[in-house]
Design a protein around this motif. Structure first.
Motif, mmCIF file in Angstrom:
data_model
loop_
_atom_site.group_PDB
_atom_site.id
_atom_site.type_symbol
_atom_site.label_atom_id
_atom_site.label_comp_id
_atom_site.label_asym_id
_atom_site.label_seq_id
_atom_site.Cartn_x
_atom_site.Cartn_y
_atom_site.Cartn_z
ATOM 1 N N VAL A 17 0.847 -1.191 0.000
ATOM 2 C CA VAL A 17 0.000 0.000 0.000
ATOM 3 C C VAL A 17 0.881 1.237 0.000
ATOM 4 O O VAL A 17 1.873 1.319 0.729
ATOM 5 C CB VAL A 17 -0.935 0.003 1.219
ATOM 6 N N ALA A 18 0.538 2.213 -0.824
ATOM 7 C CA ALA A 18 1.274 3.466 -0.908
ATOM 8 C C ALA A 18 0.269 4.604 -1.040
ATOM 9 O O ALA A 18 -0.949 4.378 -1.065
ATOM 10 C CB ALA A 18 2.229 3.446 -2.101
ATOM 11 N N GLU A 19 0.767 5.823 -1.100
ATOM 12 C CA GLU A 19 -0.098 6.983 -1.297
ATOM 13 C C GLU A 19 0.355 7.756 -2.528
ATOM 14 O O GLU A 19 1.561 7.917 -2.767
ATOM 15 C CB GLU A 19 -0.078 7.889 -0.062
ATOM 16 N N LEU A 20 -0.622 8.213 -3.310
ATOM 17 C CA LEU A 20 -0.375 9.017 -4.500
ATOM 18 C C LEU A 20 -1.354 10.186 -4.522
ATOM 19 O O LEU A 20 -2.413 10.136 -3.880
ATOM 20 C CB LEU A 20 -0.581 8.179 -5.765
ATOM 21 N N PRO A 21 -1.045 11.240 -5.276
ATOM 22 C CA PRO A 21 -2.023 12.329 -5.421
ATOM 23 C C PRO A 21 -3.282 11.838 -6.120
ATOM 24 O O PRO A 21 -3.231 10.937 -6.952
ATOM 25 C CB PRO A 21 -1.276 13.344 -6.301
ATOM 26 N N GLU A 22 -4.406 12.444 -5.791
ATOM 27 C CA GLU A 22 -5.653 12.087 -6.457
ATOM 28 C C GLU A 22 -5.623 12.568 -7.902
ATOM 29 O O GLU A 22 -5.188 13.687 -8.175
ATOM 30 C CB GLU A 22 -6.841 12.726 -5.729
ATOM 31 N N PRO A 23 -6.102 11.758 -8.854
ATOM 32 C CA PRO A 23 -6.143 12.189 -10.249
ATOM 33 C C PRO A 23 -7.353 13.076 -10.521
ATOM 34 O O PRO A 23 -8.323 13.076 -9.757
ATOM 35 C CB PRO A 23 -6.262 10.867 -11.012
ATOM 36 N N ALA A 24 -7.307 13.845 -11.602
ATOM 37 C CA ALA A 24 -8.427 14.708 -11.991
ATOM 38 C C ALA A 24 -8.918 14.300 -13.375
ATOM 39 O O ALA A 24 -8.110 13.995 -14.260
ATOM 40 C CB ALA A 24 -7.995 16.170 -12.010
ATOM 41 N N ASP A 71 -17.447 10.692 -8.484
ATOM 42 C CA ASP A 71 -17.341 11.830 -7.558
ATOM 43 C C ASP A 71 -16.885 13.119 -8.250
ATOM 44 O O ASP A 71 -17.001 14.196 -7.679
ATOM 45 C CB ASP A 71 -16.428 11.493 -6.362
ATOM 46 N N ARG A 72 -16.388 12.998 -9.491
ATOM 47 C CA ARG A 72 -16.078 14.175 -10.303
ATOM 48 C C ARG A 72 -16.256 13.802 -11.769
ATOM 49 O O ARG A 72 -16.068 12.644 -12.145
ATOM 50 C CB ARG A 72 -14.643 14.675 -10.066
#
Length: 317
Positions: A17-24, A71-72
Motif C-alpha cells: 500500500v502506498a499513497e499518490l495524489p488524487e487524479p483529476a 465523484d467528479r
C-alpha cells in the motif's frame, strides 16, 4: 489517496500500500471513488513479467475492473456525481489500473450498476463479461450455434456460459466433478469431464463438432478435435503469450482467431448488454472474498496457486 502498487516485478510480496495524489478527470472522463477493485489472473501476469508495466509510472498500479461512485466529471459525459458505476480499466496506460481509491476512466468504458447489485459484486463483472462478449463476437456465434468451452468453472468461463445462454447459443463445457453442478447452473447446455480426452468427450455430445471452441484453459492442440470442419478456435490469450501452447497448422479448414479485450473498450452497446444481464439475473457476480488493500499479496498468492472460483475484491470503500 491509497493505492496498491509495486516498483519491481516479482512475486505477490512485491505489492504494498502506498499513497499518490488524487487524479483529476479531463473532458469525456469520470473519476470514480472506488469501492471494489477485482483481482484478475492477468494482474498476476503483469506483476510478475519483467517489463510488462514499464510504460507506467511507479508505483505500478494493477487492476482491470472496478466499481464505485462517480465523484467528479469532465465535460460531456453521460454520468453525474453520485452515480454508481462499474468500469473496465487498462493498467498498462500511464495512469495505471484499478487498485486505487480514485480512478479516472473514459466515460464510455463505464456503465451504471443495476439497482440491487452491491458495488463489491459489480467489481467482479466488467472485464470477464466484456472478454466473453468479445469472444462471442470474434467467433461470430449466433443463436442456435454450439460453442465448446474449456475452463468453464472460472470467472471468464462462467460469464461466457451465461452470456451465451442469454443469446441463445448452446454450450458444451468441461468441468471437474466438484464443479459440474456449478457449471450446469451457469447455463451450460451439456457438461463433460475435464482433463485428457476432453475433445473426444465433447464429440460424444456433439458428434458433428462444435462451431467454435473458446479455450479458457489454454489447452491448445489438445482440444482441436472437438471443432467441426470449417469451425473456429480462440484461446483466452494471444498465441505465443506466456502460458499458451503452440498450435499446429490449422487442420480441416479450422480458423484460428484472436482478440484483445482492450480493443473492445468503449463498446457502450456491449457494456449495456452486460449491465442488463446483471440486473435481470442472467449474469451472476462471483466474489471469492472481499479483502482490505493490505491483503492484496494474499489475493495474488491465491490466484497463483490456482483453483480460485470467483474473484478476490480489494475493498477501498
Amino acid at each position: 489517496m491509497r493505492v496498491v502498487g509495486f516498483t519491481e516485478p516479482g512475486g505477490p510480496d512485491v505489492l504494498s500500500v502506498a499513497e499518490l495524489p488524487e487524479p483529476a478527470p479531463g473532458p469525456g472522463e469520470i473519476r470514480v471513488r472506488v469501492h471494489g477493485a477485482a483481482v484478475n489472473p492477468a494482474d498476476t501476469l503483469l506483476r510478475s513479467e519483467p517489463g510488462a508495466m514499464a510504460a507506467t509510472a511507479r508505483p505500478h498500479l494493477l487492476g482491470m475492473d472496478l466499481a464505485g461512485v462517480v465523484d467528479r466529471t469532465g465535460a460531456d459525459v453521460p454520468f453525474a456525481v453520485g452515480d454508481r458505476v462499474m468500469s473496465v480499466v487498462l493498467p498498462v496506460r500511464h495512469a495505471g489500473g484499478a487498485y486505487a481509491e480514485y480512478v479516472v476512466v473514459p466515460a464510455e468504458w463505464a456503465v451504471a450498476v443495476p439497482v440491487g447489485i452491491a458495488l463489491h459484486e459489480a467489481a467482479t463483472v466488467p472485464m470477464n463479461a466484456l472478454t466473453a462478449l468479445a469472444a462471442i463476437e470474434t467467433m461470430e456465434l449466433k443463436e442456435g450455434d454450439v460453442a465448446g468451452v474449456t475452463g468453464a468453472a472460472g470467472a471468464f468461463g462462467g460469464c461466457l456460459l451465461q452470456l451465451a445462454a442469454a443469446r441463445g447459443i448452446r454450450t458444451v463445457a468441461d468441468a471437474a466433478p466438484k464443479d459440474e453442478e456449478l457449471v450446469r447452473g451457469l447455463g451450460a447446455t451439456w457438461t463433460v469431464s475435464r482433463g485428457p480426452g476432453v475433445a473426444a468427450r465433447m464429440r460424444e455430445v456433439v458428434p458433428g463438432g462444435v462451431d467454435a471452441l473458446l479455450d479458457g484453459a489454454l489447452l491448445g492442440a489438445d482440444v482441436l478435435d472437438a471443432v467441426r470442419d470449417g469451425g473456429s478456435y480462440a484461446g483466452l490469450r494471444k498465441l505465443g503469450e506466456p502460458g499458451t501452447k503452440p498450435l499446429p497448422p490449422a487442420p480441416r479448414g479450422i480458423s484460428y482467431r484472436g482478440f484483445e479485450v482492450h480493443d473492445w473498450f468503449g463498446r457502450t452497446d456491449l457494456m449495456a448488454e452486460i449491465a442488463a444481464a446483471l440486473g435481470a439475473g442472467r449474469l451472476s457476480p462471483r466474489v471469492a472474498e472481499i479483502v482490505p488493500p493490505e491483503q492484496a499479496p494474499r489475493a495474488h498468492a491465491a490466484l497463483d496457486a490456482g483453483g480460485t472460483r470467483g474473484r478476490y475484491v480489494l475493498d477501498f470503500s
